[in-house]
Design an enzyme around this catalytic site. Structure first.
Site, short mmCIF file in Angstrom:
data_model
loop_
_atom_site.label_atom_id
_atom_site.label_comp_id
_atom_site.label_asym_id
_atom_site.label_seq_id
_atom_site.Cartn_x
_atom_site.Cartn_y
_atom_site.Cartn_z
N TYR A 1 -2.27 -0.70 10.17
CA TYR A 1 -2.39 -1.09 8.77
C TYR A 1 -1.12 -0.71 8.00
CZ TYR A 1 -4.11 -1.36 3.98
OH TYR A 1 -4.27 -1.66 2.65
N SER B 1 0.86 -1.18 0.00
CA SER B 1 0.00 0.00 0.00
C SER B 1 0.89 1.24 0.00
CB SER B 1 -0.89 0.01 1.26
OG SER B 1 -1.48 1.27 1.46
#
Length: 245
Positions: free
Chosen positions: A151, A137
């Site tokens: 995350y 990501s």
């Protein structure tokens, strides 16, 4: 005629589901796994003309990861590419009483990715070839605040796994790490529709698949605006990064 076999985890929704559609359109056969088998079966029915096998898999079940990957390899005779995609977007600011959410995210996104990488590389080492793809990501490039902290840390860990495996230079094995920016999916459906730089699922995944097909070592996708944003994120102060993404 098949271009090869692509194994995708977390293929029942979001980016994984759309990757399955786009790889099928390119001529690949598919080994798809996720927790929701009913959705995988519906997806299989949407892809006539391609060989598609589906299995239930919770990537936090270590032994199941190895079993399912080996079953797919036995069924198809080989696996050409494994896309480590299964992920979880839960999270809360650290110290606010939501250890359960942060732990769940860490177990799926990092420990689960580690198990998938181990299982994939066992197959690739035996075959002496294969393409390992890990989905990270853009948030992995810097520490993120509040509910994104865990995350982002897990996705940074995923990128580090990819770099470590690539550094080993396993004969016949290519390694790619993909850093998606804001791509609409079930994981982020709660995010405001007007989030800057958000693209629809098909457009974002098209950029991901193009980078994977080129066997790019590292790709920020879609390239615009994430390539320049990624370069900036690595050097700018955190106070500026907070306002960028």
């Amino acid at each position: 005629m098949s271009k090869g076999v692509v194994l995708i985890t977390g293929a029942s929704a979001g980016l994984g589901e759309e990757m399955a559609r786009q790889f099928a359109a390119l001529g690949y056969d598919l080994a798809l796994c996720a927790r929701r088998t009913d959705r995988l079966e519906r997806l299989r029915d949407e892809l006539p003309g391609r060989r598609v096998s589906v299995r239930t898999l919770d990537v936090t079940d270590d032994s199941a990861v190895f079993t399912v990957f080996q079953e797919f390899a036995a069924e198809f005779g080989h696996i050409d590419r494994v896309v480590v995609n299964a992920g979880l977007g839960k999270g809360a600011p650290l110290g606010t009483g939501r250890w359960d959410a942060n732990r769940a995210t860490a177990m799926v996104n990092f420990v689960g990715a580690l198990a998938q990488t181990e299982a994939a590389l066992e197959i690739f080492r035996a075959q002496r070839r294969g393409h390992l793809v890990l989905i990270s990501s853009m948030s992995a490039l810097r520490g993120m605040r509040r509910s994104m902290s865990t995350y982002a840390a897990t996705k940074a860990g995923v990128a580090a796994i990819a770099e470590g495996v690539r550094s080993e230079r396993i004969p016949g094995v290519d390694v790619s790490v993909i850093f998606p920016g804001y791509i609409r999916s079930e994981m982020n459906e709660h995010v405001q529709q007007r989030t800057r730089f958000m693209v629809d699922t098909a457009t974002g995944v098209r950029a991901m698949v193009a980078a994977i097909e080129k066997r790019r070592i590292k790709a920020y996708v879609p390239a615009w605006p994430w390539v320049p944003i990624g370069a900036a994120m690595r050097v700018l102060p955190l106070s500026v990064v907070r306002r960028m993404i």
